[in-house]
Scaffold this active site. Structure first.
Site, PDB file in Angstrom:
ATOM      1  N   GLU A 320       0.817  -1.218   0.000  1.00 42.92           N
ATOM      2  CA  GLU A 320       0.000   0.000   0.000  1.00 42.92           C
ATOM      3  C   GLU A 320       0.848   1.264   0.000  1.00 42.92           C
ATOM      4  O   GLU A 320       0.836   2.033   0.970  1.00 42.92           O
ATOM      5  CB  GLU A 320      -0.929  -0.009   1.220  1.00 42.92           C
ATOM      6  CG  GLU A 320      -1.894  -1.193   1.241  1.00 42.92           C
ATOM      7  CD  GLU A 320      -2.659  -1.285   2.556  1.00 42.92           C
ATOM      8  OE1 GLU A 320      -2.317  -0.554   3.512  1.00 42.92           O
ATOM      9  OE2 GLU A 320      -3.586  -2.102   2.637  1.00 42.92           O
ATOM     10  N   PRO A 321       1.599   1.530  -1.058  1.00 41.14           N
ATOM     11  CA  PRO A 321       2.353   2.791  -1.106  1.00 41.14           C
ATOM     12  C   PRO A 321       1.423   3.975  -1.325  1.00 41.14           C
ATOM     13  O   PRO A 321       0.538   3.935  -2.173  1.00 41.14           O
ATOM     14  CB  PRO A 321       3.280   2.586  -2.316  1.00 41.14           C
ATOM     15  CG  PRO A 321       2.497   1.666  -3.209  1.00 41.14           C
ATOM     16  CD  PRO A 321       1.747   0.740  -2.284  1.00 41.14           C
ATOM     17  N   GLY A 322       1.614   5.002  -0.569  1.00 38.60           N
ATOM     18  CA  GLY A 322       0.878   6.252  -0.770  1.00 38.60           C
ATOM     19  C   GLY A 322       1.867   7.382  -0.900  1.00 38.60           C
ATOM     20  O   GLY A 322       2.093   7.942  -1.982  1.00 38.60           O
ATOM     21  N   TYR A 364       5.114  16.428  13.502  1.00 33.14           N
ATOM     22  CA  TYR A 364       6.068  15.323  13.566  1.00 33.14           C
ATOM     23  C   TYR A 364       7.523  15.772  13.665  1.00 33.14           C
ATOM     24  O   TYR A 364       8.414  14.928  13.625  1.00 33.14           O
ATOM     25  CB  TYR A 364       5.979  14.469  12.283  1.00 33.14           C
ATOM     26  CG  TYR A 364       4.640  13.898  11.939  1.00 33.14           C
ATOM     27  CD1 TYR A 364       3.827  13.282  12.892  1.00 33.14           C
ATOM     28  CD2 TYR A 364       4.175  13.945  10.627  1.00 33.14           C
ATOM     29  CE1 TYR A 364       2.609  12.755  12.553  1.00 33.14           C
ATOM     30  CE2 TYR A 364       2.958  13.397  10.272  1.00 33.14           C
ATOM     31  CZ  TYR A 364       2.169  12.811  11.245  1.00 33.14           C
ATOM     32  OH  TYR A 364       0.968  12.277  10.893  1.00 33.14           O
ATOM     33  N   CYS A 391      -0.695  32.510  13.780  1.00 33.65           N
ATOM     34  CA  CYS A 391      -0.443  33.004  15.138  1.00 33.65           C
ATOM     35  C   CYS A 391       0.022  31.880  16.057  1.00 33.65           C
ATOM     36  O   CYS A 391      -0.632  31.551  17.053  1.00 33.65           O
ATOM     37  CB  CYS A 391      -1.701  33.668  15.692  1.00 33.65           C
ATOM     38  SG  CYS A 391      -2.150  35.168  14.797  1.00 33.65           S
ATOM     39  N   GLU A 392       1.138  31.266  15.707  1.00 32.58           N
ATOM     40  CA  GLU A 392       1.756  30.200  16.483  1.00 32.58           C
ATOM     41  C   GLU A 392       3.261  30.304  16.310  1.00 32.58           C
ATOM     42  O   GLU A 392       3.740  30.409  15.178  1.00 32.58           O
ATOM     43  CB  GLU A 392       1.308  28.813  15.993  1.00 32.58           C
ATOM     44  CG  GLU A 392      -0.161  28.505  16.130  1.00 32.58           C
ATOM     45  CD  GLU A 392      -0.552  28.109  17.541  1.00 32.58           C
ATOM     46  OE1 GLU A 392       0.350  27.783  18.340  1.00 32.58           O
ATOM     47  OE2 GLU A 392      -1.770  28.132  17.822  1.00 32.58           O
ATOM     48  N   TYR A 421       0.187  14.082   2.302  1.00 32.06           N
ATOM     49  CA  TYR A 421      -0.350  14.529   3.593  1.00 32.06           C
ATOM     50  C   TYR A 421      -0.495  16.040   3.749  1.00 32.06           C
ATOM     51  O   TYR A 421      -1.287  16.490   4.587  1.00 32.06           O
ATOM     52  CB  TYR A 421       0.471  13.948   4.765  1.00 32.06           C
ATOM     53  CG  TYR A 421       0.437  12.448   4.768  1.00 32.06           C
ATOM     54  CD1 TYR A 421      -0.721  11.767   5.130  1.00 32.06           C
ATOM     55  CD2 TYR A 421       1.527  11.707   4.343  1.00 32.06           C
ATOM     56  CE1 TYR A 421      -0.784  10.390   5.086  1.00 32.06           C
ATOM     57  CE2 TYR A 421       1.481  10.327   4.295  1.00 32.06           C
ATOM     58  CZ  TYR A 421       0.323   9.674   4.670  1.00 32.06           C
ATOM     59  OH  TYR A 421       0.257   8.312   4.611  1.00 32.06           O
TER      60      TYR A 421
END
Length: 463
Positions: A320-322, A364, A391-392, A421
């Site tokens: 299942e390569p994505g 991550y 604002c982070e 992603y």
């Protein structure tokens, strides 16, 4: 202020502060083909092109931020995975990486199957014409409505993730007068060398049924007793962004061990195993991913060897390569806004996007590289942190990288390997508008997911 007079923080490798970053390349104008999509190149005038179109022209037509996807590269990677595993195996593209109706059509045309993990992904697949029998349905908490739709349309397999789901899918299928093909997802106790949030085969997490304490064997017993489902195999997925095949070898050995237990107890040999996906890609020049043919050879050898030792027929393998397909095919194009040097530290380069179009760095601690793509520069390398407009303080796109010291407002910079992603996890934080996805091929560009508008935001706000 002219670019030549632009103030900057430390520039050269011998005066850089301590930190985790790769030393600057000898030529910041060079584009590592391991990281960038296949048709990306720097033109004679210094600007970068993709699919034969310069990014400056793409920015003018489609705006920034925007994701630009090299369709030729995407199709080539589909073909490489298909051909590497051949007709006696199944390649399922993991739709969670990035999914759109155009992508579904490309997958269908290139002969790949598709796995989905939500009702929305299933709806996208069906609306674009993917045959239901070539769809696998994943998820640790599928709703009854999602299961019912999947069974009704005839998806090729549902991957069962819990004891409750075994009974639930069987009950729904029986009620619909169907017998649904299923696999049981097992957690094999492999500690994949990846970020803890994307390691999925150790026991202490939400996915699958553990091999430990005989739980997976009990799941098989229950599934074989139910009329509404047909157990066709075992599924294993050990995590994501993995470069070391050792984890797959351990997982395959343990899955084959379960197949032998099933044969010995029930007198049947399950015909399929799915070893999942998770193979890593090059986000920076330091990464060294394997090619599809290398992966296929290694997995086939592992499974063949283990089955021979257990006196089992070799089952049909699925993968299942994505990310491994779509990740390297796209880059995100930004326009530089504020450039803020911090003497003795680094220079902050702010762009017109940020964590709303790429949350992976914040989530991550993912690493990326970046390049100046609207022009060539012979300026010295400058250590930068590419940040967004949200604002982070954690709104970081590229934590530490090098750009030419004359980078300035209005320049176009691009972050490669953002096909997987980034758009899938994009948000409207600070009411940002999610960027478009533009497919580029053979000198033509077309929007496959349009940019959101203020009207889109307000349409959902019923007040």
């Amino acid at each position: 202020m002219s670019r030549s007079a632009h103030p900057a923080g430390p520039r050269h490798a011998d005066v850089l502060p301590e930190g985790h970053y790769t030393a600057p390349a000898d030529d910041l104008n060079a584009l590592d083909p391991k990281v960038w999509a296949q048709t990306v190149a720097r033109a004679g005038d210094g600007g970068v092109s993709v699919g034969g179109i310069e990014v400056a022209r793409l920015a003018e037509e489609f705006g920034t931020p925007a994701y630009f996807l090299d369709e030729e590269d995407f199709r080539a990677r589909c073909a490489a995975w298909r051909d590497a595993f051949g007709p006696d195996a199944d390649v399922f593209y993991a739709g969670k990486a990035f999914l759109s109706r155009a992508v579904v059509r490309w997958l269908d045309e290139e002969g790949l199957n598709l796995d989905v993990c939500s009702g929305g992904e299933l709806a996208t697949a069906l609306s674009a014409g993917m045959p239901a029998e070539r769809i696998a349905f994943h998820g640790n908490n599928k709703t009854e409505e999602e299961i019912s739709r999947a069974v009704q349309v005839g998806v090729g397999r549902i991957v069962l993730d819990s004891f409750q789901e075994i009974a639930r899918v069987a009950h729904i299928a029986e009620g619909l007068g169907k017998r649904q093909r299923v696999q049981i997802r097992v957690t094999v106790g492999v500690e994949a060398h990846t970020h803890e949030f994307i390691a999925t085969a150790h026991e202490d997490q939400k996915f699958g049924i553990a091999l430990a304490d005989g739980q997976a064997a009990e799941a098989v017993r229950r599934a074989l007793k139910l009329d509404g489902i047909e157990l066709i195999g075992i599924h294993s997925h050990i995590g994501s962004q993995i470069f070391d095949m050792a984890g797959f070898e351990v997982a395959a050995r343990r899955v084959v061990g379960l197949l032998a237990e099933v044969r010995d107890e029930h007198g049947i040999e399950l015909p399929e195993i799915d070893l999942g996906g998770g193979l890593g890609i090059a986000y920076t020049s330091d990464d060294d991913p394997r090619e599809p043919h290398e992966i296929a050879k290694a997995l086939n050898e592992i499974v063949g060897r283990e089955c021979e030792a257990a006196s089992l027929r070799t089952p049909r393998i699925s993968v299942e390569p994505g990310r491994a397909i779509v990740g390297p095919t796209a880059f995100t194009l930004y326009t530089v806004g504020t450039v803020k040097p911090l003497e003795g530290l680094r220079t902050y380069v702010s762009v017109d996007g940020g964590m709303s179009d790429n949350i992976r760095t914040a989530l991550y601690d993912a690493e990326y590289t970046v390049a100046l793509v609207s022009r060539r520069s012979d300026a010295a390398p400058m250590l930068v942190r590419v940040v967004g407009k949200h604002c982070e303080s954690g709104d970081i796109v590229v934590k530490d990288a090098f750009l030419p010291a004359d980078v300035a407002a209005g320049d176009l910079i691009a972050v490669p390997a953002t096909g997987a992603y980034c758009r899938s996890m994009a948000s409207n934080y600070n009411h940002a508008l999610r960027p478009p996805v533009v497919a580029v091929r053979d000198g033509a560009a077309r929007v496959i997911v349009r940019r959101e508008t203020e009207e889109d935001l307000l349409r959902l706000d019923v007040g």
